[in-house]
Design a protein around this motif. Structure first.
Motif, PDB file in Angstrom:
ATOM      1  N   ARG A  99       0.862  -1.182   0.000  1.00 11.49           N
ATOM      2  CA  ARG A  99       0.000   0.000   0.000  1.00 11.49           C
ATOM      3  C   ARG A  99       0.903   1.238   0.000  1.00 11.49           C
ATOM      4  O   ARG A  99       1.729   1.403   0.895  1.00 11.49           O
ATOM      5  CB  ARG A  99      -0.893  -0.036   1.239  1.00 11.49           C
ATOM      6  N   ILE A 100       0.744   2.093  -1.029  1.00 11.89           N
ATOM      7  CA  ILE A 100       1.569   3.292  -1.134  1.00 11.89           C
ATOM      8  C   ILE A 100       0.667   4.502  -1.369  1.00 11.89           C
ATOM      9  O   ILE A 100      -0.480   4.361  -1.805  1.00 11.89           O
ATOM     10  CB  ILE A 100       2.605   3.172  -2.275  1.00 11.89           C
ATOM     11  N   LYS A 101       1.190   5.696  -1.081  1.00 15.39           N
ATOM     12  CA  LYS A 101       0.408   6.922  -1.264  1.00 15.39           C
ATOM     13  C   LYS A 101       0.326   7.317  -2.733  1.00 15.39           C
ATOM     14  O   LYS A 101      -0.744   7.595  -3.267  1.00 15.39           O
ATOM     15  CB  LYS A 101       1.032   8.061  -0.451  1.00 15.39           C
ATOM     16  N   SER A 102       1.478   7.385  -3.375  1.00 12.93           N
ATOM     17  CA  SER A 102       1.544   7.803  -4.774  1.00 12.93           C
ATOM     18  C   SER A 102       2.777   7.170  -5.405  1.00 12.93           C
ATOM     19  O   SER A 102       3.614   6.587  -4.703  1.00 12.93           O
ATOM     20  CB  SER A 102       1.611   9.327  -4.889  1.00 12.93           C
ATOM     21  N   ILE A 103       2.898   7.315  -6.741  1.00 10.38           N
ATOM     22  CA  ILE A 103       4.019   6.682  -7.433  1.00 10.38           C
ATOM     23  C   ILE A 103       4.247   7.364  -8.765  1.00 10.38           C
ATOM     24  O   ILE A 103       3.307   7.853  -9.412  1.00 10.38           O
ATOM     25  CB  ILE A 103       3.752   5.171  -7.632  1.00 10.38           C
ATOM     26  N   SER A 104       5.499   7.423  -9.180  1.00 11.24           N
ATOM     27  CA  SER A 104       5.821   7.969 -10.502  1.00 11.24           C
ATOM     28  C   SER A 104       5.621   6.889 -11.554  1.00 11.24           C
ATOM     29  O   SER A 104       5.596   5.696 -11.257  1.00 11.24           O
ATOM     30  CB  SER A 104       7.271   8.455 -10.539  1.00 11.24           C
ATOM     31  N   LYS A 105       5.492   7.338 -12.805  1.00  9.83           N
ATOM     32  CA  LYS A 105       5.352   6.393 -13.912  1.00  9.83           C
ATOM     33  C   LYS A 105       6.552   5.462 -13.969  1.00  9.83           C
ATOM     34  O   LYS A 105       6.396   4.248 -14.156  1.00  9.83           O
ATOM     35  CB  LYS A 105       5.202   7.145 -15.234  1.00  9.83           C
ATOM     36  N   GLU A 106       7.743   6.001 -13.791  1.00 12.62           N
ATOM     37  CA  GLU A 106       8.962   5.199 -13.896  1.00 12.62           C
ATOM     38  C   GLU A 106       9.009   4.127 -12.809  1.00 12.62           C
ATOM     39  O   GLU A 106       9.356   2.966 -13.070  1.00 12.62           O
ATOM     40  CB  GLU A 106      10.186   6.109 -13.803  1.00 12.62           C
ATOM     41  N   ASP A 107       8.659   4.504 -11.580  1.00 17.26           N
ATOM     42  CA  ASP A 107       8.666   3.538 -10.484  1.00 17.26           C
ATOM     43  C   ASP A 107       7.598   2.473 -10.678  1.00 17.26           C
ATOM     44  O   ASP A 107       7.818   1.288 -10.381  1.00 17.26           O
ATOM     45  CB  ASP A 107       8.455   4.250  -9.144  1.00 17.26           C
ATOM     46  N   PHE A 108       6.437   2.888 -11.161  1.00 16.67           N
ATOM     47  CA  PHE A 108       5.369   1.920 -11.376  1.00 16.67           C
ATOM     48  C   PHE A 108       5.786   0.883 -12.415  1.00 16.67           C
ATOM     49  O   PHE A 108       5.609  -0.329 -12.199  1.00 16.67           O
ATOM     50  CB  PHE A 108       4.083   2.622 -11.826  1.00 16.67           C
ATOM     51  N   ILE A 109       6.336   1.347 -13.538  1.00 25.69           N
ATOM     52  CA  ILE A 109       6.739   0.423 -14.599  1.00 25.69           C
ATOM     53  C   ILE A 109       7.833  -0.521 -14.106  1.00 25.69           C
ATOM     54  O   ILE A 109       7.770  -1.748 -14.307  1.00 25.69           O
ATOM     55  CB  ILE A 109       7.233   1.202 -15.842  1.00 25.69           C
ATOM     56  N   GLU A 110       8.815   0.028 -13.427  1.00 29.74           N
ATOM     57  CA  GLU A 110       9.971  -0.768 -13.023  1.00 29.74           C
ATOM     58  C   GLU A 110       9.637  -1.754 -11.904  1.00 29.74           C
ATOM     59  O   GLU A 110      10.059  -2.918 -11.935  1.00 29.74           O
ATOM     60  CB  GLU A 110      11.110   0.155 -12.577  1.00 29.74           C
ATOM     61  N   ASN A 111       8.870  -1.309 -10.916  1.00 27.60           N
ATOM     62  CA  ASN A 111       8.671  -2.111  -9.703  1.00 27.60           C
ATOM     63  C   ASN A 111       7.395  -2.946  -9.689  1.00 27.60           C
ATOM     64  O   ASN A 111       7.311  -3.910  -8.922  1.00 27.60           O
ATOM     65  CB  ASN A 111       8.689  -1.204  -8.473  1.00 27.60           C
ATOM     66  N   TYR A 112       6.433  -2.597 -10.524  1.00 24.85           N
ATOM     67  CA  TYR A 112       5.156  -3.319 -10.479  1.00 24.85           C
ATOM     68  C   TYR A 112       4.738  -3.875 -11.848  1.00 24.85           C
ATOM     69  O   TYR A 112       4.450  -5.064 -11.967  1.00 24.85           O
ATOM     70  CB  TYR A 112       4.067  -2.419  -9.886  1.00 24.85           C
ATOM     71  N   PHE A 113       4.736  -3.056 -12.893  1.00 25.01           N
ATOM     72  CA  PHE A 113       4.283  -3.557 -14.194  1.00 25.01           C
ATOM     73  C   PHE A 113       5.243  -4.605 -14.754  1.00 25.01           C
ATOM     74  O   PHE A 113       4.830  -5.704 -15.128  1.00 25.01           O
ATOM     75  CB  PHE A 113       4.116  -2.409 -15.180  1.00 25.01           C
ATOM     76  N   LYS A 114       6.527  -4.294 -14.807  1.00 22.45           N
ATOM     77  CA  LYS A 114       7.487  -5.251 -15.358  1.00 22.45           C
ATOM     78  C   LYS A 114       7.538  -6.533 -14.535  1.00 22.45           C
ATOM     79  O   LYS A 114       7.711  -7.632 -15.078  1.00 22.45           O
ATOM     80  CB  LYS A 114       8.879  -4.617 -15.446  1.00 22.45           C
ATOM     81  N   LYS A 115       7.409  -6.394 -13.229  1.00 17.20           N
ATOM     82  CA  LYS A 115       7.461  -7.556 -12.340  1.00 17.20           C
ATOM     83  C   LYS A 115       6.095  -8.221 -12.171  1.00 17.20           C
ATOM     84  O   LYS A 115       6.004  -9.273 -11.539  1.00 17.20           O
ATOM     85  CB  LYS A 115       7.994  -7.131 -10.972  1.00 17.20           C
ATOM     86  N   GLN A 116       5.054  -7.593 -12.750  1.00 19.42           N
ATOM     87  CA  GLN A 116       3.687  -8.104 -12.632  1.00 19.42           C
ATOM     88  C   GLN A 116       3.334  -8.360 -11.159  1.00 19.42           C
ATOM     89  O   GLN A 116       2.917  -9.460 -10.767  1.00 19.42           O
ATOM     90  CB  GLN A 116       3.494  -9.356 -13.486  1.00 19.42           C
ATOM     91  N   LYS A 117       3.474  -7.310 -10.360  1.00 15.82           N
ATOM     92  CA  LYS A 117       3.186  -7.360  -8.933  1.00 15.82           C
ATOM     93  C   LYS A 117       2.062  -6.382  -8.609  1.00 15.82           C
ATOM     94  O   LYS A 117       2.114  -5.219  -9.020  1.00 15.82           O
ATOM     95  CB  LYS A 117       4.431  -6.991  -8.112  1.00 15.82           C
ATOM     96  N   PRO A 118       1.062  -6.795  -7.846  1.00 17.73           N
ATOM     97  CA  PRO A 118      -0.030  -5.889  -7.467  1.00 17.73           C
ATOM     98  C   PRO A 118       0.448  -4.806  -6.509  1.00 17.73           C
ATOM     99  O   PRO A 118       1.413  -4.988  -5.759  1.00 17.73           O
ATOM    100  CB  PRO A 118      -1.035  -6.810  -6.771  1.00 17.73           C
ATOM    101  N   VAL A 119      -0.278  -3.681  -6.518  1.00 18.98           N
ATOM    102  CA  VAL A 119      -0.015  -2.610  -5.565  1.00 18.98           C
ATOM    103  C   VAL A 119      -1.282  -1.777  -5.418  1.00 18.98           C
ATOM    104  O   VAL A 119      -2.032  -1.587  -6.384  1.00 18.98           O
ATOM    105  CB  VAL A 119       1.168  -1.716  -6.023  1.00 18.98           C
TER     106      VAL A 119
END
Length: 292
Positions: A11-31
């Protein structure tokens, strides 16, 4: 009886596009992103009263938790009623009646002024923003979306609990052949491990969603949802781009669902009963042999 193992969804407050792609989309991890919709007009405006004020006389299909029987198609509404009257039920009492895949562009296009597509690096399919409604105590059968889209799911008015399972957990979930859901008689909150022992091996992820929060559900993730009170959500979807996912998407939409409905019409309830019985036996034998 027992409980399926789960861990919290980050659970996070906010996120940048770069962080989202690198840490969640590419890794296919929910957030879960708490503030993704904070700047939307919808954040302040959207509640059941507001949607009800726009409902007019439109009639909507409603679904409950009763399995479809006999020669019915695999998805059949339990009843139809005016959207205004349905929302009145959601506001005043528990109900298992749900509405899903309510196409905002077709049914209530004025709502498109209240939200925007977040800049997360996803290529959203902007012709299909869809809403989901549920009453207090209603449950959404554990399933994954047959189009295999990456989903960003925003909830409004109240709270609901969401449990996700990664695609590699499918073998433990008693997936019914030629569908994208598990066995409908399983109580996912209190599963019978004697009848369905493979569920003891399943590992899910859980989060409680509050008003305005957004949950990223990667492609192919199973989701099981319970509404703590009457509320609704909107899902923005990005269709699969990889060849393997796209091929499965087309197969699911064009062939699997069609084959299932044809067999139901031709064979009837025995088709459903036989394939479910064989599936449970097969999964339980694999569990007994430690081959899952």
């Amino acid at each position: 009886m027992g409980k399926i193992k789960t861990v919290p969804i980050p659970r996070i407050k906010s996120i940048s596009k770069e962080d989202f792609i690198e840490n969640y989309f590419k890794k296919q991890k929910p957030v879960l992103i708490e503030d993704l919709a904070k700047d939307w007009p919808a954040y302040k405006k959207w509640n059941l009263d507001y949607i009800q004020s726009l409902a007019g006389d439109q009639i909507v299909p409603l679904y409950n938790n009763e399995p479809t029987k006999g020669r019915q198609n695999s998805v059949v509404p339990a009843k139809k009623m005016k959207l205004y009257d349905y929302i009145e039920i959601l506001k005043t009492k528990p109900t298992d009646l749900r509405m899903f895949f309510y196409n905002v562009l077709q049914k209530m296009p004025e709502l498109t002024k209240d939200f925007s597509y977040p800049d997360l690096g996803l290529k959203f399919f902007k012709k299909l923003p869809v809403m989901f409604f549920g009453g207090k105590g209603s449950k959404v059968l554990a399933h994954y979306d047959m189009d295999l889209a990456d989903l960003v799911h925003f909830h409004f008015h109240g709270t609901k609990n969401v449990t996700l399972f990664a695609p590699d957990q499918s073998k433990y979930l008693y997936k019914v052949p030629f569908t994208v859901h598990n066995l409908e008689i399983i109580d996912m909150d209190n599963p019978d491990f004697d009848k369905y022992p493979a569920l003891q091996l399943a590992e899910g992820m859980h989060v409680e969603m509050n008003h305005g929060e957004a949950l990223y559900m990667p492609s192919g993730y199973w989701h099981y949802i319970t509404y703590e009170n009457g509320g609704f959500s909107i899902t923005l979807r990005a269709f699969p781009r990889k060849a393997k996912q796209f091929t499965e998407f087309v197969t699911n939409i064009v062939f699997m669902r069609t084959f299932e409905n044809v067999m139901r019409r031709i064979v009837g309830q025995s088709w459903v009963d036989n394939k479910e019985t064989r599936m449970v036996k097969r999964v339980n034998e694999k569990f007994a042999n430690n081959s899952l």
